[in-house]
Design an enzyme around this catalytic site. Structure first.
Site, PDB file in Angstrom:
ATOM      1  N   THR A  86     -33.733  99.934 -63.851  1.00  0.00           N
ATOM      2  CA  THR A  86     -34.615  99.593 -64.966  1.00  0.00           C
ATOM      3  C   THR A  86     -35.071  98.136 -64.895  1.00  0.00           C
ATOM      4  OG1 THR A  86     -34.553  99.183 -67.358  1.00  0.00           O
ATOM      5  CG2 THR A  86     -32.453  99.253 -66.268  1.00  0.00           C
ATOM      6  N   ASP A  87     -36.202  97.841 -65.518  1.00  0.00           N
ATOM      7  CA  ASP A  87     -36.667  96.440 -65.593  1.00  0.00           C
ATOM      8  C   ASP A  87     -35.732  95.585 -66.450  1.00  0.00           C
ATOM      9  OD1 ASP A  87     -37.350  97.501 -68.082  1.00  0.00           O
ATOM     10  OD2 ASP A  87     -39.424  96.800 -68.069  1.00  0.00           O
ATOM     11  N   TYR A 135     -26.032  97.944 -71.890  1.00  0.00           N
ATOM     12  CA  TYR A 135     -26.770  98.942 -71.104  1.00  0.00           C
ATOM     13  C   TYR A 135     -27.335  98.280 -69.843  1.00  0.00           C
ATOM     14  CZ  TYR A 135     -30.918 101.481 -69.487  1.00  0.00           C
ATOM     15  OH  TYR A 135     -31.860 102.090 -68.691  1.00  0.00           O
TER      16      TYR A 135
HETATM   17  N1  LIG Z   1     -36.542 105.958 -70.369  1.00  0.00           N
HETATM   18  C1  LIG Z   1     -36.939 104.795 -69.876  1.00  0.00           C
HETATM   19  O1  LIG Z   1     -37.853 104.172 -70.416  1.00  0.00           O
HETATM   20  C2  LIG Z   1     -36.297 104.235 -68.647  1.00  0.00           C
HETATM   21  C3  LIG Z   1     -36.853 103.067 -68.083  1.00  0.00           C
HETATM   22  C4  LIG Z   1     -36.295 102.553 -66.916  1.00  0.00           C
HETATM   23  C5  LIG Z   1     -35.204 103.186 -66.339  1.00  0.00           C
HETATM   24  N2  LIG Z   1     -34.670 104.298 -66.911  1.00  0.00           N
HETATM   25  C6  LIG Z   1     -33.526 104.944 -66.238  1.00  0.00           C
HETATM   26  O2  LIG Z   1     -33.936 106.247 -65.895  1.00  0.00           O
HETATM   27  C7  LIG Z   1     -32.827 107.134 -65.932  1.00  0.00           C
HETATM   28  C8  LIG Z   1     -33.164 108.326 -66.808  1.00  0.00           C
HETATM   29  O3  LIG Z   1     -33.471 107.844 -68.118  1.00  0.00           O
HETATM   30  P1  LIG Z   1     -33.904 108.838 -69.284  1.00  0.00           P
HETATM   31  O4  LIG Z   1     -34.752 108.078 -70.199  1.00  0.00           O
HETATM   32  O5  LIG Z   1     -34.367 110.096 -68.704  1.00  0.00           O
HETATM   33  O6  LIG Z   1     -32.475 109.066 -69.988  1.00  0.00           O
HETATM   34  P2  LIG Z   1     -31.979 110.275 -70.875  1.00  0.00           P
HETATM   35  O7  LIG Z   1     -30.947 109.684 -71.782  1.00  0.00           O
HETATM   36  O8  LIG Z   1     -33.103 111.034 -71.466  1.00  0.00           O
HETATM   37  O9  LIG Z   1     -31.268 111.244 -69.821  1.00  0.00           O
HETATM   38  C9  LIG Z   1     -30.061 110.927 -69.204  1.00  0.00           C
HETATM   39  C10 LIG Z   1     -29.426 112.218 -68.718  1.00  0.00           C
HETATM   40  O10 LIG Z   1     -28.192 111.890 -68.059  1.00  0.00           O
HETATM   41  C11 LIG Z   1     -27.199 112.803 -68.493  1.00  0.00           C
HETATM   42  N3  LIG Z   1     -25.882 112.147 -68.392  1.00  0.00           N
HETATM   43  C12 LIG Z   1     -25.422 111.113 -69.131  1.00  0.00           C
HETATM   44  N4  LIG Z   1     -24.170 110.800 -68.743  1.00  0.00           N
HETATM   45  C13 LIG Z   1     -23.853 111.636 -67.728  1.00  0.00           C
HETATM   46  C14 LIG Z   1     -22.698 111.784 -66.902  1.00  0.00           C
HETATM   47  N5  LIG Z   1     -21.608 111.017 -67.054  1.00  0.00           N
HETATM   48  N6  LIG Z   1     -22.722 112.738 -65.957  1.00  0.00           N
HETATM   49  C15 LIG Z   1     -23.794 113.552 -65.783  1.00  0.00           C
HETATM   50  N7  LIG Z   1     -24.915 113.451 -66.540  1.00  0.00           N
HETATM   51  C16 LIG Z   1     -24.934 112.502 -67.497  1.00  0.00           C
HETATM   52  C17 LIG Z   1     -27.567 113.156 -69.916  1.00  0.00           C
HETATM   53  O11 LIG Z   1     -26.991 114.388 -70.338  1.00  0.00           O
HETATM   54  C18 LIG Z   1     -29.082 113.210 -69.840  1.00  0.00           C
HETATM   55  O12 LIG Z   1     -29.537 114.494 -69.506  1.00  0.00           O
HETATM   56  C19 LIG Z   1     -31.645 106.323 -66.438  1.00  0.00           C
HETATM   57  O13 LIG Z   1     -30.871 105.938 -65.345  1.00  0.00           O
HETATM   58  C20 LIG Z   1     -32.282 105.108 -67.087  1.00  0.00           C
HETATM   59  O14 LIG Z   1     -31.435 103.992 -67.001  1.00  0.00           O
HETATM   60  C21 LIG Z   1     -35.187 104.829 -68.064  1.00  0.00           C
END
Ligand SMILES: NC(=O)c1ccc[n+]([C@@H]2O[C@H](COP(=O)([O-])OP(=O)(O)OC[C@H]3O[C@@H](n4cnc5c(N)ncnc54)[C@H](O)[C@@H]3O)[C@@H](O)[C@H]2O)c1
Length: 357
Positions: free
Chosen positions: A141-142, A166
């Site tokens: 992530t940024d 986080y």
């Molecule tokens: N949403 C954003 O704006 C954003 C921006 C930059 C980076 N990210 C990164 O992208 C990735 C996905 O983000 P998102 O927004 O889809 O998140 P989200 O919270 O919607 O989804 C995360 C998923 O991971 C699963 N999960 C959590 N803990 C777990 C574990 N211990 N074992 C197995 N599964 C597990 C959850 O059940 C969920 O389905 C993350 O790594 C996040 O850090 C997100």
């Protein structure tokens, strides 16, 4: 190598970005790929996010409900499927929750990545050589760069100054992943994207939260004075970037993925209110906005330099912010049932605890 024959091991694929990525893969490569989706199904994960894929591609799609730190299942998956591409989306992803209770964040976002890297290496690193064509993509992530304090934007070599538990848990994972690159020449790539939005995002996050509250005519909580700036990226542009990185990205590299849409939270809130109002013929207006006590350690602005992915991999965001927001709002209105199911008892408890109403 024929990319269409690849087996993908996706973690966190029942969440927001992961489910969009899996849908993108099947749309693009059809039955030419296999996908194993491992997800613990926390409050943010929902197996039904991919019910269309389960139905249409059931011979090539397998869902496994388990934690990414589960050694036994990880061993089985690596042995049985020998996946070509591992993409780790699994994470605790909500900054507010990490401020209240950080432990799960360290466990999943940092220790979980270590576990995946260990299994990746144990299975594919033999006699100090990597089995060809294996790749590990760590979705970061940024937020690892911390707050942008001046007019500068962050490039892939900017120092890491995470502000929240986080962001620190994600930065720690990046460092671990990078250590595998340096020590073992592991074929790992890290992506750092800005704030995503689009369908299937859990409604604790800003955009679906605003849509949901508009539909229910509930006050819209905005932290501080609403002046915090984020660079918004449509999830379809992000998943397309990840696919390009898998196919053409260089092992050991980091790629920033930004939408180039820096806009304040208050401005986003007003756009969403107007869209919901128009689409539903509602009488709502900006008086729904309630400024609430700011989040602890709230970063004012994030800003990414994206020259690397643009120039080396020829990627750029393709969906205009206005169009992407229209599509997104339309999706939540058309899928109101999904929103209702997501805003369950747990959600309401969390919401009350965070915003006090
Ligand atoms: N949403 C954003 O704006 C954003 C921006 C930059 C980076 N990210 C990164 O992208 C990735 C996905 O983000 P998102 O927004 O889809 O998140 P989200 O919270 O919607 O989804 C995360 C998923 O991971 C699963 N999960 C959590 N803990 C777990 C574990 N211990 N074992 C197995 N599964 C597990 C959850 O059940 C969920 O389905 C993350 O790594 C996040 O850090 C997100």
């Amino acid at each position: 190598m024929n990319i269409n024959k690849n087996t993908y091991f996706i973690t966190g694929g029942a969440g927001f970005i992961g489910s969009n990525f899996i849908r993108f893969l099947f749309k693009r490569y059809g039955n030419g790929i296999r996908v194993i989706n491992l997800d613990k199904l926390t409050y943010a994960g929902n197996e039904n996010n991919l019910s269309d894929i389960e139905k249409d591609f059931h011979d090539n799609y397998k869902f496994i409900k388990v934690d990414i730190t589960d050694d036994v299942t990880l061993s089985e998956i690596f042995k049985k499927y020998s996946p070509d591409i591992i993409v780790n989306f699994a994470a605790e992803s909500h900054v507010d929750r990490s401020i209240k209770s950080p432990e799960n964040f360290i466990q999943t976002n940092t220790f979980g990545v270590f576990k995946l890297l260990e299994h990746f290496k144990d299975n594919f690193y033999k006699d100090e050589k990597w089995i060809p064509n294996k790749r590990f993509i760590q979705i970061s992530t940024d937020e690892v760069y911390g707050e942008t304090k001046n007019k500068e934007s962050f490039s892939e070599v900017s120092p890491l100054f995470p502000s929240s538990p986080y962001a620190a848990s994600k930065a720690s994972a990046d460092l671990l992943a990078y250590s595998f690159v340096r020590t073992f020449k592991a074929p790992v790539i890290i992506t750092r994207s800005s704030n995503n939005f689009g369908p299937y995002q859990y409604p604790e996050k800003l955009i679906p939260l605003i849509v949901n509250n508009c539909l229910n005519k509930k006050p819209i909580p905005i932290y501080g004075d609403g002046g915090n700036i984020r660079d918004w990226l449509y999830v379809e542009d992000n998943v397309r970037a990840i696919d390009i990185i898998i196919n053409r990205g260089k092992s050991g590299e980091i790629y920033n993925i930004g939408g180039g849409n820096e806009i304040s939270n208050i401005a986003i809130a007003k756009i969403i209110i107007d869209l919901v109002k128009n689409y539903t013929n509602s009488d709502i207006d900006y008086s729904l906005i309630r400024f609430v006590k700011d989040r602890k350690g709230h970063d004012k602005r994030y800003s990414l330099k994206t020259d690397k992915i643009r120039s080396l991999l020829n990627w750029k965001p393709e969906t205009e912010l206005k169009t992407a927001l229209e599509r997104t709002v339309r999706w939540y209105i058309d899928n109101r049932k999904w929103l209702e199911n997501s805003t369950d008892k747990e959600y309401n408890l969390y919401y009350k605890d965070t915003y006090g109403e």
